[in-house]
Design a protein around this motif. Structure first.
Motif, PDB file in Angstrom:
ATOM      1  N   VAL A 182       0.835  -1.204   0.000  1.00  0.00           N
ATOM      2  CA  VAL A 182       0.000   0.000   0.000  1.00  0.00           C
ATOM      3  C   VAL A 182       0.866   1.248   0.000  1.00  0.00           C
ATOM      4  N   LEU A 183       1.907   1.263   0.834  1.00  0.00           N
ATOM      5  CA  LEU A 183       2.753   2.454   0.941  1.00  0.00           C
ATOM      6  C   LEU A 183       3.556   2.698  -0.329  1.00  0.00           C
ATOM      7  N   ALA A 184       4.068   1.642  -0.946  1.00  0.00           N
ATOM      8  CA  ALA A 184       4.821   1.818  -2.190  1.00  0.00           C
ATOM      9  C   ALA A 184       3.914   2.370  -3.282  1.00  0.00           C
ATOM     10  N   ALA A 185       2.689   1.842  -3.363  1.00  0.00           N
ATOM     11  CA  ALA A 185       1.741   2.338  -4.361  1.00  0.00           C
ATOM     12  C   ALA A 185       1.358   3.784  -4.081  1.00  0.00           C
ATOM     13  N   ARG A 186       1.167   4.097  -2.807  1.00  0.00           N
ATOM     14  CA  ARG A 186       0.811   5.472  -2.444  1.00  0.00           C
ATOM     15  C   ARG A 186       1.957   6.423  -2.780  1.00  0.00           C
ATOM     16  N   GLY A 187       3.207   5.990  -2.518  1.00  0.00           N
ATOM     17  CA  GLY A 187       4.360   6.807  -2.871  1.00  0.00           C
ATOM     18  C   GLY A 187       4.419   7.082  -4.355  1.00  0.00           C
ATOM     19  N   ALA A 188       4.117   6.051  -5.174  1.00  0.00           N
ATOM     20  CA  ALA A 188       4.139   6.235  -6.627  1.00  0.00           C
ATOM     21  C   ALA A 188       3.066   7.214  -7.082  1.00  0.00           C
ATOM     22  N   LEU A 189       1.863   7.078  -6.546  1.00  0.00           N
ATOM     23  CA  LEU A 189       0.781   7.981  -6.940  1.00  0.00           C
ATOM     24  C   LEU A 189       1.055   9.411  -6.499  1.00  0.00           C
ATOM     25  N   ARG A 190       1.506   9.590  -5.265  1.00  0.00           N
ATOM     26  CA  ARG A 190       1.778  10.931  -4.766  1.00  0.00           C
ATOM     27  C   ARG A 190       2.979  11.571  -5.452  1.00  0.00           C
ATOM     28  N   ALA A 191       3.883  10.749  -6.016  1.00  0.00           N
ATOM     29  CA  ALA A 191       5.022  11.295  -6.766  1.00  0.00           C
ATOM     30  C   ALA A 191       4.653  11.614  -8.204  1.00  0.00           C
ATOM     31  N   GLY A 192       3.415  11.306  -8.594  1.00  0.00           N
ATOM     32  CA  GLY A 192       2.944  11.750  -9.893  1.00  0.00           C
ATOM     33  C   GLY A 192       2.679  10.689 -10.928  1.00  0.00           C
ATOM     34  N   ALA A 193       2.748   9.415 -10.575  1.00  0.00           N
ATOM     35  CA  ALA A 193       2.462   8.367 -11.560  1.00  0.00           C
ATOM     36  C   ALA A 193       1.024   8.502 -12.057  1.00  0.00           C
ATOM     37  N   GLY A 194       0.818   8.224 -13.344  1.00  0.00           N
ATOM     38  CA  GLY A 194      -0.523   8.303 -13.900  1.00  0.00           C
ATOM     39  C   GLY A 194      -1.387   7.130 -13.508  1.00  0.00           C
ATOM     40  N   LEU A 195      -0.801   5.928 -13.518  1.00  0.00           N
ATOM     41  CA  LEU A 195      -1.521   4.705 -13.185  1.00  0.00           C
ATOM     42  C   LEU A 195      -0.599   3.802 -12.369  1.00  0.00           C
ATOM     43  N   VAL A 196      -1.139   3.196 -11.322  1.00  0.00           N
ATOM     44  CA  VAL A 196      -0.365   2.274 -10.494  1.00  0.00           C
ATOM     45  C   VAL A 196      -1.169   0.995 -10.304  1.00  0.00           C
ATOM     46  N   THR A 197      -0.521  -0.126 -10.535  1.00  0.00           N
ATOM     47  CA  THR A 197      -1.143  -1.437 -10.328  1.00  0.00           C
ATOM     48  C   THR A 197      -0.278  -2.252  -9.390  1.00  0.00           C
ATOM     49  N   VAL A 198      -0.898  -2.813  -8.354  1.00  0.00           N
ATOM     50  CA  VAL A 198      -0.183  -3.639  -7.393  1.00  0.00           C
ATOM     51  C   VAL A 198      -0.395  -5.102  -7.735  1.00  0.00           C
ATOM     52  N   PHE A 199       0.702  -5.830  -7.895  1.00  0.00           N
ATOM     53  CA  PHE A 199       0.692  -7.274  -8.103  1.00  0.00           C
ATOM     54  C   PHE A 199       1.085  -7.943  -6.790  1.00  0.00           C
ATOM     55  N   GLY A 200       0.257  -8.863  -6.309  1.00  0.00           N
ATOM     56  CA  GLY A 200       0.595  -9.552  -5.077  1.00  0.00           C
ATOM     57  C   GLY A 200      -0.399 -10.642  -4.767  1.00  0.00           C
ATOM     58  N   PRO A 201      -0.177 -11.358  -3.670  1.00  0.00           N
ATOM     59  CA  PRO A 201      -1.143 -12.372  -3.256  1.00  0.00           C
ATOM     60  C   PRO A 201      -2.531 -11.785  -3.063  1.00  0.00           C
ATOM     61  N   LEU A 202      -3.546 -12.643  -3.057  1.00  0.00           N
ATOM     62  CA  LEU A 202      -4.932 -12.186  -2.966  1.00  0.00           C
ATOM     63  C   LEU A 202      -5.171 -11.309  -1.743  1.00  0.00           C
ATOM     64  N   SER A 203      -4.569 -11.672  -0.600  1.00  0.00           N
ATOM     65  CA  SER A 203      -4.765 -10.878   0.614  1.00  0.00           C
ATOM     66  C   SER A 203      -4.204  -9.467   0.458  1.00  0.00           C
ATOM     67  N   VAL A 204      -3.102  -9.346  -0.286  1.00  0.00           N
ATOM     68  CA  VAL A 204      -2.508  -8.038  -0.535  1.00  0.00           C
ATOM     69  C   VAL A 204      -3.425  -7.206  -1.424  1.00  0.00           C
ATOM     70  N   ALA A 205      -3.968  -7.839  -2.468  1.00  0.00           N
ATOM     71  CA  ALA A 205      -4.876  -7.121  -3.367  1.00  0.00           C
ATOM     72  C   ALA A 205      -6.070  -6.584  -2.600  1.00  0.00           C
ATOM     73  N   ALA A 206      -6.588  -7.373  -1.650  1.00  0.00           N
ATOM     74  CA  ALA A 206      -7.738  -6.917  -0.869  1.00  0.00           C
ATOM     75  C   ALA A 206      -7.375  -5.729   0.009  1.00  0.00           C
ATOM     76  N   ALA A 207      -6.192  -5.761   0.612  1.00  0.00           N
ATOM     77  CA  ALA A 207      -5.760  -4.658   1.478  1.00  0.00           C
ATOM     78  C   ALA A 207      -5.566  -3.383   0.679  1.00  0.00           C
ATOM     79  N   VAL A 208      -4.990  -3.499  -0.517  1.00  0.00           N
ATOM     80  CA  VAL A 208      -4.780  -2.324  -1.361  1.00  0.00           C
ATOM     81  C   VAL A 208      -6.128  -1.737  -1.786  1.00  0.00           C
TER      82      VAL A 208
END
Length: 516
Positions: free
Chosen positions: A266-292
């Motif tokens: 979650v934090l890595a994705a948030r860092g990418a979005l707040r730094a200006g990325a247009g689109l961010v996709t998190v790849f991970g286990p199902l539990s990670v996808a649910a948390a994101v």
């Protein structure tokens, strides 16, 4: 980028400035004015200042500063280590100007001087250390050593002229007894002692002040070691056109997270979005996808096969295929080093896009730094000292003691840009060029801070910055965000998501001329 210069290079720059028509006395006056300005802005309550001068040009800077302080209404006690009649050239000129201004100079070489020196230290609000500058190459002894001990024992805040007396400009290690400064005014350019610990720790807050030396009089090549400036960031982070859309600013894949460490993704994705990325996709286990999905709806997710809460081996093949659609990838935060995660990371190294390897994407290759060398696309490794030590099979203490040597070796062996985190974060290229990040605060020493940095770096790579520039920009923005939050929070208690959320404000201030 400001070059970090040697004492020899600094003397050559001084001479070059004089050859171009800048009077040497003007350089000394400018240096003194810079010191006085720093005292006035940082210590406006000082009413009595003790100025301690050495026998050379640094002493001349101190004499000029003493005169300017006196002219501004501050009570000044001037002390000299040696007989003022021994001053030469510009220092002698400022000795005479001090006399004309009615400033007496007390000598440490006369009888009972040390008792009066100690009393003067007690009476002072602060001290200006102008004993020794860049010319010192051996440990202080005798009266100089005694003066430094008295200054340190006084408990008064010290502003150092150019560098704290007793340090060598060319060494990261103290060569003997030295002054412990609260602030150091580096004149013209930073030196090795200003940017590398442990000498850096004795400098306090370092500010670099222009004294009239033309920038091109400093080493002209891109420096082997340089200090990143806010101006570098303004050049790299251009304003966005009005007709922009999200596809213009890059698609970032974040391969991260495992059971119990969903927050890292979650934090890595948030860092990418707040730094200006247009689109961010998190790849991970199902539990990670649910948390994101629950914590950061702005990010997309792709759930991958898992085993025991971590990536399963079957995830590897689909990752290599799916990551082709992205402009940059970030791998490692909270990923674990399970067999499945290791298999996935081996496949990720073959991805044909810029790649940030952080945390477990580094731990999985412990002792195998050369594994990254086979990549043909930009790669940035972001270790903390422990991870760097594991990659190179050396103790963490050795990494810390030899940060410059370590980062150059790691960058060469991995053929990657390396961002070595810590106090004065370093960025190195495989060719051995090193950039020193000046921003940061102890507030950054909190869980998840590195995940935010990795995400921000991925965003800058996806936006098209080359690996070296993206790394130094991410480090600067990350540190500056910490400084911004320190104004409100103090030096403890930061939550890492707050760091990510401060990144847009840092960019806004940067465009308005803020220097961190």
């Amino acid at each position: 980028m400001i070059p970090v210069v040697t004492s020899r290079e600094m003397r050559a720059a001084d001479r070059a400035a004089v050859r171009r028509g800048v009077p040497s006395i003007a350089l000394m006056e400018n240096a003194a004015a810079a010191i006085v300005d720093e005292i006035a802005s940082c210590y406006p309550g000082w009413r009595r200042v003790m100025v301690v001068c050495g026998p050379g040009q640094n002493g001349g800077d101190g004499l000029a500063a003493a005169r300017m302080l006196s002219e501004s209404g501050v009570a000044v006690d001037v002390w000299s280590l040696a007989d003022p009649s021994g001053y030469r050239a510009d220092a002698a000129e400022n000795r005479d100007r001090a006399a004309d201004a009615g400033l007496p100079i007390s000598l440490l070489s006369v009888r009972r001087a040390w008792d009066r020196f100690a009393a003067a230290l007690r009476d002072a609000d602060g001290i200006l250390d102008a004993l020794f500058g860049t010319g010192l190459s051996r440990p202080l002894t005798g009266a100089a050593k005694r003066a430094v001990a008295a200054i340190n024992a006084s408990g008064r805040p010290v502003v150092a002229a150019d560098l704290p007396s007793g340090l060598s400009a060319d060494s990261a290690d103290p060569i003997g007894p030295c002054v412990r400064a609260a602030r150091t005014v580096a004149l013209g350019a930073p030196k090795t002692c200003h940017v590398f610990a442990p000498a850096r720790d004795l400098c306090g807050r370092v500010v670099i002040r222009d004294i009239g030396i033309p920038r091109d009089a400093l080493p002209r090549r891109r420096p082997r070691v340089g200090l990143v400036e806010a101006a570098d960031l303004r050049r790299l982070l251009a304003d966005r056109p009005a007709n922009s859309h999200k596809g213009d600013f890059g698609r970032v894949a974040v391969v991260a997270g495992s059971r119990g460490k969903e927050g890292a993704a979650v934090l890595a994705a948030r860092g990418a979005l707040r730094a200006g990325a247009g689109l961010v996709t998190v790849f991970g286990p199902l539990s990670v996808a649910a948390a994101v999905a629950a914590s950061l709806p702005e990010a997309m997710t792709r759930a991958l096969p898992e085993r025991d809460g971590a990536l399963a081996g079957e995830a590897a093949a689909s990752l290599r295929r799916d990551l082709r659609d992205f402009d940059a990838a970030v791998a490692g935060p909270g990923l674990s080093t399970s067999p499945g995660a290791r298999a996935a990371l081996e496949e990720i190294l073959a991805v044909r896009a810029p790649l940030v390897c952080d945390a477990d994407a580094l731990n999985a290759f412990a002792g195998r730094a050369s594994a990254f060398a086979r990549r043909r696309f930009a790669t940035v490794l972001t270790p903390h000292p422990g991870e760097a030590g594991r990659l190179m099979s050396v103790p963490t203490a050795r990494v810390q003691a030899r940060r410059l040597e370590t980062i150059r070796r790691l960058a060469a062996e991995s053929r990657s840009v390396v961002l070595l985190k810590g106090d004065a974060t370093l960025t190195a290229t495989p060719a051995g060029r090193v950039s020193v990040n000046p921003t940061g605060t102890p507030l950054l020493a909190t869980a998840g801070s590195g995940d935010v940095l990795a995400g921000a770096l991925g965003a800058l790579l996806a936006a098209g910055l080359p690996a070296e520039e993206a790394a130094l920009a991410a480090a600067w923005l990350h540190g500056a965000a910490g400084q911004l939050l320190e104004e409100r929070l103090g030096d403890a208690g930061l939550l890492a998501h707050e760091l990510a959320d401060a990144l847009p404000e840092v960019r806004r201030r940067l465009r308005s001329g803020w220097n961190g």
